[in-house]
Design an enzyme around this catalytic site. Structure first.
Site, PDB file in Angstrom:
ATOM      1  N   ASN A 136      34.777  -1.523   5.182  1.00  0.00           N
ATOM      2  CA  ASN A 136      34.610  -0.202   4.599  1.00  0.00           C
ATOM      3  C   ASN A 136      33.103   0.050   4.536  1.00  0.00           C
ATOM      4  O   ASN A 136      32.351  -0.799   4.046  1.00  0.00           O
ATOM      5  CB  ASN A 136      35.211  -0.140   3.191  1.00  0.00           C
ATOM      6  N   GLY A 142      35.605   4.241   1.083  1.00  0.00           N
ATOM      7  CA  GLY A 142      36.220   3.370   0.078  1.00  0.00           C
ATOM      8  C   GLY A 142      35.440   2.115  -0.258  1.00  0.00           C
ATOM      9  O   GLY A 142      35.956   1.238  -0.950  1.00  0.00           O
ATOM     10  N   HIS A 146      30.825  -7.161   3.329  1.00  0.00           N
ATOM     11  CA  HIS A 146      31.995  -8.046   3.337  1.00  0.00           C
ATOM     12  C   HIS A 146      32.995  -7.545   4.360  1.00  0.00           C
ATOM     13  O   HIS A 146      33.125  -6.351   4.582  1.00  0.00           O
ATOM     14  CB  HIS A 146      32.641  -8.128   1.949  1.00  0.00           C
TER      15      HIS A 146
HETATM   16  P1  5GP Z   1      35.484  -2.557  -0.652  1.00  0.00           P
HETATM   17  O1  5GP Z   1      36.387  -1.454  -1.118  1.00  0.00           O
HETATM   18  O2  5GP Z   1      34.108  -2.478  -1.267  1.00  0.00           O
HETATM   19  O3  5GP Z   1      35.456  -2.693   0.845  1.00  0.00           O
HETATM   20  O4  5GP Z   1      36.194  -3.866  -1.156  1.00  0.00           O
HETATM   21  C1  5GP Z   1      35.788  -4.619  -2.267  1.00  0.00           C
HETATM   22  C2  5GP Z   1      36.887  -5.598  -2.559  1.00  0.00           C
HETATM   23  O5  5GP Z   1      36.384  -6.559  -3.456  1.00  0.00           O
HETATM   24  C3  5GP Z   1      38.119  -4.968  -3.214  1.00  0.00           C
HETATM   25  O6  5GP Z   1      39.269  -5.209  -2.401  1.00  0.00           O
HETATM   26  C4  5GP Z   1      38.205  -5.663  -4.573  1.00  0.00           C
HETATM   27  O7  5GP Z   1      39.531  -5.946  -4.966  1.00  0.00           O
HETATM   28  C5  5GP Z   1      37.386  -6.925  -4.360  1.00  0.00           C
HETATM   29  N1  5GP Z   1      36.681  -7.397  -5.528  1.00  0.00           N
HETATM   30  C6  5GP Z   1      35.899  -6.671  -6.366  1.00  0.00           C
HETATM   31  N2  5GP Z   1      35.383  -7.441  -7.345  1.00  0.00           N
HETATM   32  C7  5GP Z   1      35.843  -8.695  -7.110  1.00  0.00           C
HETATM   33  C8  5GP Z   1      35.650  -9.943  -7.790  1.00  0.00           C
HETATM   34  O8  5GP Z   1      34.943 -10.048  -8.806  1.00  0.00           O
HETATM   35  N3  5GP Z   1      36.286 -11.028  -7.274  1.00  0.00           N
HETATM   36  C9  5GP Z   1      37.067 -10.943  -6.151  1.00  0.00           C
HETATM   37  N4  5GP Z   1      37.644 -12.083  -5.738  1.00  0.00           N
HETATM   38  N5  5GP Z   1      37.266  -9.791  -5.482  1.00  0.00           N
HETATM   39  C10 5GP Z   1      36.663  -8.680  -5.965  1.00  0.00           C
END
Ligand code: 5GP
Ligand code: ZN
Length: 104
Positions: free
Chosen positions: A85, A91, A98
Site C-alpha cells: 500500500n 490505505g 512493508h
Molecule cells: P498498511 O495499511 O500500512 O499497508 O498496513 C499496516 C499493517 O500493519 C496493517 O495490516 C496492520 O494490521 C498492521 N499493524 C499495525 N500495527 C501493528 C503492530 O503493532 N503489530 C503488528 N504485528 N501489526 C501491526
C-alpha cells in the site's frame, strides 16, 4: 525513527510474532490479519514508503521480494499474494515500508 511502530518492532522494543529474520528484514504476523495467512516483510531501515525508495536502495527493494519468497517457501505456501500500500489514498497506515504476504 522515533515513534515508528515498525522501527520499535525491528529494534525489539515491542513484541511481535516474528517468523523470519535476516540482515535487512524482519517478518512477523500482522496483528489484524486480512487473510488466513498474513505476514509483513518489514525493512530494518526506515523508509517511509515505496514512493520514498531512493535509487541506491534498489537492491534492498529487490531483497524484500526475495525475503517474501523465502518466507512463503518456508511456510510451504503453494500460492500467495504480495501487496504494497503506497500512501493514505491506497490505505497505507504505517509509514514504514512493508510488504504484505497474504494467502488463504
Ligand atoms: P498498511 O495499511 O500500512 O499497508 O498496513 C499496516 C499493517 O500493519 C496493517 O495490516 C496492520 O494490521 C498492521 N499493524 C499495525 N500495527 C501493528 C503492530 O503493532 N503489530 C503488528 N504485528 N501489526 C501491526
Ligand atoms: Zn520506522
Amino acid at each position: 525513527m522515533d515513534g515508528c511502530v515498525f522501527c520499535k518492532i525491528t529494534n525489539k522494543e515491542i513484541p511481535a510474532d516474528i517468523v523470519f529474520e535476516n540482515d535487512n528484514f524482519v517478518v512477523f504476523k500482522d496483528i489484524n490479519p486480512k487473510s488466513r495467512i498474513h505476514f509483513l516483510i518489514v525493512s530494518k531501515k526506515h523508509i517511509h514508503s515505496v514512493a520514498h525508495i531512493e535509487d541506491e536502495d534498489a537492491g534492498l527493494a529487490g531483497q524484500m521480494i526475495l525475503t517474501a519468497r523465502d518466507t512463503a517457501k518456508k511456510l510451504g505456501l503453494s500460492g500467495y499474494k504480495l501487496l504494497f500500500n503506497v500512501g493514505r489514498g491506497a490505505g497505507q497506515v504505517v509509514d514504514h515500508i512493508h510488504l504484505h504476504l497474504l494467502a488463504d
